[in-house]
Design a protein around this motif. Structure first.
Motif, short mmCIF file in Angstrom:
data_model
loop_
_atom_site.label_atom_id
_atom_site.label_comp_id
_atom_site.label_asym_id
_atom_site.label_seq_id
_atom_site.Cartn_x
_atom_site.Cartn_y
_atom_site.Cartn_z
N ALA A 79 54.66 72.52 52.24
CA ALA A 79 55.52 71.46 51.71
C ALA A 79 54.71 70.18 51.64
O ALA A 79 53.87 69.90 52.50
CB ALA A 79 56.74 71.28 52.60
N VAL A 80 54.97 69.38 50.60
CA VAL A 80 54.25 68.13 50.41
C VAL A 80 55.22 67.07 49.90
O VAL A 80 56.15 67.36 49.15
CB VAL A 80 53.06 68.32 49.44
CG1 VAL A 80 53.52 68.71 48.05
CG2 VAL A 80 52.17 67.10 49.40
N LYS A 81 54.98 65.83 50.35
CA LYS A 81 55.80 64.70 49.89
C LYS A 81 54.90 63.49 49.78
O LYS A 81 54.18 63.16 50.71
CB LYS A 81 56.94 64.43 50.88
CG LYS A 81 57.77 63.22 50.53
CD LYS A 81 59.04 63.08 51.36
CE LYS A 81 58.82 62.91 52.82
NZ LYS A 81 60.06 62.56 53.55
N LEU A 82 54.92 62.84 48.63
CA LEU A 82 54.20 61.58 48.42
C LEU A 82 55.26 60.49 48.35
O LEU A 82 55.79 60.16 47.29
CB LEU A 82 53.37 61.64 47.13
CG LEU A 82 52.43 60.46 46.88
CD1 LEU A 82 51.41 60.32 48.00
CD2 LEU A 82 51.71 60.63 45.56
N PHE A 83 55.61 59.96 49.52
CA PHE A 83 56.68 58.97 49.65
C PHE A 83 56.15 57.61 49.21
O PHE A 83 55.02 57.27 49.52
CB PHE A 83 57.15 58.90 51.11
CG PHE A 83 58.26 57.92 51.33
CD1 PHE A 83 59.57 58.30 51.09
CD2 PHE A 83 58.00 56.64 51.74
CE1 PHE A 83 60.60 57.40 51.27
CE2 PHE A 83 59.03 55.73 51.92
CZ PHE A 83 60.33 56.11 51.69
N ALA B 212 53.19 46.31 47.54
CA ALA B 212 54.25 46.90 48.35
C ALA B 212 54.24 48.43 48.24
O ALA B 212 54.40 49.13 49.24
CB ALA B 212 55.61 46.34 47.94
N LEU B 213 54.04 48.93 47.02
CA LEU B 213 53.98 50.39 46.82
C LEU B 213 52.84 51.00 47.63
O LEU B 213 53.02 52.01 48.30
CB LEU B 213 53.83 50.72 45.34
CG LEU B 213 53.69 52.20 45.00
CD1 LEU B 213 54.97 52.96 45.35
CD2 LEU B 213 53.36 52.38 43.52
N PHE B 214 51.66 50.39 47.58
CA PHE B 214 50.52 50.92 48.32
C PHE B 214 50.74 50.84 49.83
O PHE B 214 50.25 51.67 50.58
CB PHE B 214 49.22 50.21 47.93
CG PHE B 214 48.56 50.82 46.73
CD1 PHE B 214 47.68 51.87 46.86
CD2 PHE B 214 48.86 50.35 45.46
CE1 PHE B 214 47.08 52.45 45.75
CE2 PHE B 214 48.28 50.92 44.35
CZ PHE B 214 47.39 51.97 44.49
N MET B 215 51.49 49.83 50.27
CA MET B 215 51.80 49.73 51.70
C MET B 215 52.76 50.84 52.13
O MET B 215 52.68 51.35 53.25
CB MET B 215 52.39 48.37 52.02
CG MET B 215 51.39 47.24 51.90
SD MET B 215 52.13 45.62 52.14
CE MET B 215 52.35 45.64 53.91
N LEU B 216 53.66 51.24 51.24
CA LEU B 216 54.65 52.27 51.56
C LEU B 216 54.14 53.69 51.35
O LEU B 216 54.62 54.62 52.00
CB LEU B 216 55.89 52.07 50.69
CG LEU B 216 56.77 50.87 50.99
CD1 LEU B 216 57.86 50.74 49.93
CD2 LEU B 216 57.38 50.98 52.38
N LEU B 217 53.21 53.87 50.42
CA LEU B 217 52.75 55.21 50.07
C LEU B 217 52.19 55.98 51.26
O LEU B 217 51.37 55.46 52.02
CB LEU B 217 51.66 55.15 49.00
CG LEU B 217 52.13 55.20 47.55
CD1 LEU B 217 50.97 54.89 46.62
CD2 LEU B 217 52.76 56.50 47.21
N ARG B 218 52.67 57.20 51.39
CA ARG B 218 52.12 58.10 52.41
C ARG B 218 52.25 59.53 51.92
O ARG B 218 53.24 59.90 51.29
CB ARG B 218 52.78 57.90 53.76
CG ARG B 218 54.20 58.32 53.86
CD ARG B 218 54.75 58.11 55.28
NE ARG B 218 56.10 58.59 55.37
CZ ARG B 218 57.20 57.87 55.22
NH1 ARG B 218 57.08 56.57 54.98
NH2 ARG B 218 58.39 58.41 55.31
N LEU B 219 51.23 60.30 52.19
CA LEU B 219 51.20 61.72 51.83
C LEU B 219 51.50 62.52 53.08
O LEU B 219 50.77 62.44 54.07
CB LEU B 219 49.82 62.10 51.27
CG LEU B 219 49.61 63.56 50.90
CD1 LEU B 219 50.56 64.00 49.79
CD2 LEU B 219 48.17 63.80 50.50
#
Length: 167
Positions: A81-85, A64-71
């Motif tokens: 600006a950077v966000k690793l959601f 689930a985490l890998f499915m949600l992760l986005r840079l």
């Protein structure tokens, strides 16, 4: 008024080998539990059943985490600006005055940072999800940050517009 966005990029983990590994690692405990339930006396071996359940408790959130992760990366007139959601819920802002040097370069994710994701290595911190191109930031404090990009030419052009000192 918000600063004008000169570059914006969103990346996700799309490596086929990563998804194959995640699906395969999830399949094994699912198959084991299915097999346990087909026995005349399911869960006869409590240690095996507990191990399978614990494996699923770890694997399902990981998938689930890998499915949600986005840079997400933005270059604006005011900085980068950077966000690793979902690890970061808000963008991490870095203004141009705190940056000594910034440029696009090729790097080795494995040898420099130990892989992809939110990484720490000898070359500083990195946010990357795929590929081997990134924006290298050297702060006036001496710290370093590498932000991976799949659009190195567009990022370099935006850096030239936003921060003329960038090479």
């Amino acid at each position: 008024m918000a600063a004008k966005i000169l570059f914006s990029e969103t990346q996700r983990f799309k490596q086929w080998w990563l998804w194959l590994l995640l699906i395969f690692s999830a399949f094994i405990p699912f198959f084991g539990l299915y097999h346990e339930l087909q026995k005349p006396e399911p869960f006869a071996d409590a240690a095996t059943s507990t191990g399978l359940v614990l494996a699923l408790v770890v694997i399902i959130p990981t998938v689930a985490l890998f499915m949600l992760l986005r840079l997400e990366t933005r270059i604006t007139e005011g900085g980068i600006a950077v966000k690793l959601f979902p690890l970061h819920l808000k963008f991490r802002q870095f203004s141009w005055p705190e940056i000594e040097q910034i440029y696009v370069r090729q790097y080795s994710p494995v040898s420099e940072f130990g892989g992809w994701g939110w990484r720490y290595g000898f070359g500083g911190k990195a946010y990357n999800v795929t590929g081997d191109m990134g924006m290298q930031i050297v702060f006036k404090s001496g710290k370093k940050l590498l932000i991976g990009t799949q659009k190195p030419e567009a990022a370099a052009e935006a850096l030239k517009q936003a921060w003329p000192v960038a090479q």
